[in-house]
Design an enzyme around this catalytic site. Sequence first.
Site, short mmCIF file in Angstrom:
data_model
loop_
_atom_site.label_atom_id
_atom_site.label_comp_id
_atom_site.label_asym_id
_atom_site.label_seq_id
_atom_site.Cartn_x
_atom_site.Cartn_y
_atom_site.Cartn_z
N ASP A 118 0.85 -1.18 0.00
CA ASP A 118 0.00 0.00 0.00
C ASP A 118 0.89 1.24 0.00
O ASP A 118 1.80 1.36 0.83
CB ASP A 118 -0.90 -0.01 1.24
N TYR A 120 1.15 5.71 -0.54
CA TYR A 120 0.72 6.90 0.24
C TYR A 120 0.88 8.08 -0.71
O TYR A 120 1.58 9.03 -0.43
CB TYR A 120 1.67 6.99 1.45
N HIS A 125 -3.76 13.93 1.04
CA HIS A 125 -3.95 13.02 2.18
C HIS A 125 -2.75 13.08 3.12
O HIS A 125 -2.92 13.21 4.34
CB HIS A 125 -4.16 11.59 1.67
N ARG A 134 1.14 15.39 13.43
CA ARG A 134 2.46 15.93 13.73
C ARG A 134 2.41 17.45 13.56
O ARG A 134 3.12 18.03 12.74
CB ARG A 134 3.51 15.30 12.81
N GLU A 191 -10.38 3.81 3.90
CA GLU A 191 -9.50 4.56 3.01
C GLU A 191 -9.91 4.21 1.58
O GLU A 191 -9.88 3.05 1.18
CB GLU A 191 -8.02 4.22 3.26
N GLU A 193 -9.23 3.89 -2.09
CA GLU A 193 -7.99 3.74 -2.86
C GLU A 193 -8.28 3.04 -4.19
O GLU A 193 -9.33 2.45 -4.39
CB GLU A 193 -6.98 2.90 -2.06
N ASP A 225 -9.09 0.25 2.23
CA ASP A 225 -8.08 -0.13 3.22
C ASP A 225 -8.63 0.21 4.61
O ASP A 225 -8.33 1.26 5.18
CB ASP A 225 -6.79 0.64 2.91
N ARG A 229 -7.80 3.32 13.53
CA ARG A 229 -6.88 4.43 13.80
C ARG A 229 -6.27 4.39 15.19
O ARG A 229 -5.13 4.85 15.39
CB ARG A 229 -7.63 5.76 13.61
N GLN A 232 -3.63 1.67 15.17
CA GLN A 232 -2.55 2.18 14.30
C GLN A 232 -1.69 3.22 15.03
O GLN A 232 -0.46 3.17 14.97
CB GLN A 232 -3.18 2.78 13.04
N TYR A 236 2.40 2.22 15.40
CA TYR A 236 3.09 2.43 14.12
C TYR A 236 4.49 3.01 14.21
O TYR A 236 5.24 2.94 13.24
CB TYR A 236 2.22 3.25 13.18
N LYS A 245 -4.21 -2.35 10.25
CA LYS A 245 -4.60 -2.45 8.84
C LYS A 245 -4.84 -3.89 8.39
O LYS A 245 -5.59 -4.12 7.44
CB LYS A 245 -3.47 -1.90 7.96
N THR A 249 -8.79 -6.02 3.95
CA THR A 249 -8.70 -5.04 2.87
C THR A 249 -9.68 -5.50 1.80
O THR A 249 -9.55 -6.62 1.30
CB THR A 249 -7.27 -4.99 2.29
N THR A 338 -4.70 6.38 0.23
CA THR A 338 -5.94 7.12 0.31
C THR A 338 -5.97 8.24 -0.72
O THR A 338 -5.03 9.03 -0.81
CB THR A 338 -6.10 7.74 1.71
N GLU A 352 -9.98 12.26 7.84
CA GLU A 352 -9.89 13.61 7.27
C GLU A 352 -11.27 14.27 7.20
O GLU A 352 -11.41 15.46 7.46
CB GLU A 352 -9.29 13.55 5.87
#
Length: 406
Positions: A118, A120, A125, A134, A191, A193, A225, A229, A232, A236, A245, A249, A338, A352
């Site tokens: 997968d 990114y 996104h 962050r 997600e 995708e 996906d 959260r 995760q 992660y 995850k 899927t 995503t 989001e």
Amino acid sequence: MTTWLDVPADDPFGIATLPYGVFSTDDPDLRRVGVRIGDQVLDAARAAEAAGMESGLLWEAPTLNPFLSLGPQAWEAARAWLTKVLTDEAYRDAVEPHLVPLTDVTMHLAIEVADYVDFYASEHHATNVGTLFRPDNPALPPNWKHLPIGYHGRAGTVVVSSTDVVRPVGQRKAPTDPAPVFGPSVRLDIEAELGYVVAGATALGTRVGVGQAAQHLFGVVLLNDWSARDIQAWEYVPLGPFLGKSFATSVSAWVTPMAALASARVPLPGQDPEPLPYLRGSPDEVFGLDVRYEVRVNDTVVATPRHADMYWSPVQMLAHLTVNGASLRDGDLFASGTISGPTPQSRGSLLELTWNGTEPLNLDDGATRGFLEDGDTVTMTAWAPGPDGARIGISEVTGTIRPAAS
Ligand code: MN
């Protein structure tokens, strides 16, 4: 080009699409390859036998993998043959008895997924996620515009559309919690995708360059996906997504061939700085795809992402995936990441869309959602521009959340 079948001109599964899937009728163990046209399924192997197409024997198989192994010339010949027998009245008597109504078939996972990666690849996104998680750092990590970031996922838990998804359990720890707790995820997300079905095995130690990558792209599926959260967020750092995850899927039952998406190729939005030479190619080689999504939670459309907004091309993703000499196998699957665009309506995850749960969505039935509840059904549909104004369908991916196992 018109077919002798009764298919409306605006049907997204008309003669210009012809996706492949694996189906069964009465006996679920008798799986074989079918081709969708309108609301019918062509039993491809039996039609090939009746109309004298020898390589159609490979469609008498429980997955698409034997057909994938034949390579792009054979895929092109098969598509030309299918188009011919579904448009030329001369083949109608031989082929028509091998059409089955879509309502009479059970669909199965079309490919035996070899490896699953997968990516990114959406700048919007990645920027949104970085801003949420962050806030004290630049939204995009320093490597983001130099390479398509990805992680290896779990091939064995890729499931066909309509498979129920059981809410995962696991560890979570909010920043303010003194210690982790164990239990069902309370922040279950989606997600939106695009999944790319890869074929043409390569030898360990070789690379697939940007210029050859398209020959390894057989087709596309919609891919959800599912993402826990809370699991995760706790697991992660520093090695990336894992149990948040890998529980499921979901992918479309039908694989829309890349050959059907020739009219959907668009330039990328633009890459600055220019990537390293192994990720460069001519505009013809390094293409984007104009695929337009609708994402529904229960009966409410919550987002309309567009794949044309993606920063990285699928051929760059495949070139990057193999640049270290990693080999490809028939049935490899990689996903775009995503798909989010610049507007709130074009965001491809609840994370989001609800801004990490702080701005819940209002559904048409009066309910609100931060993340998914048990019983919720998420359905994604999509289409792409085809030749002569046709719409090319990429078949829906849907799934319903079931309560966590006790
Ligand atoms: Mn993803």
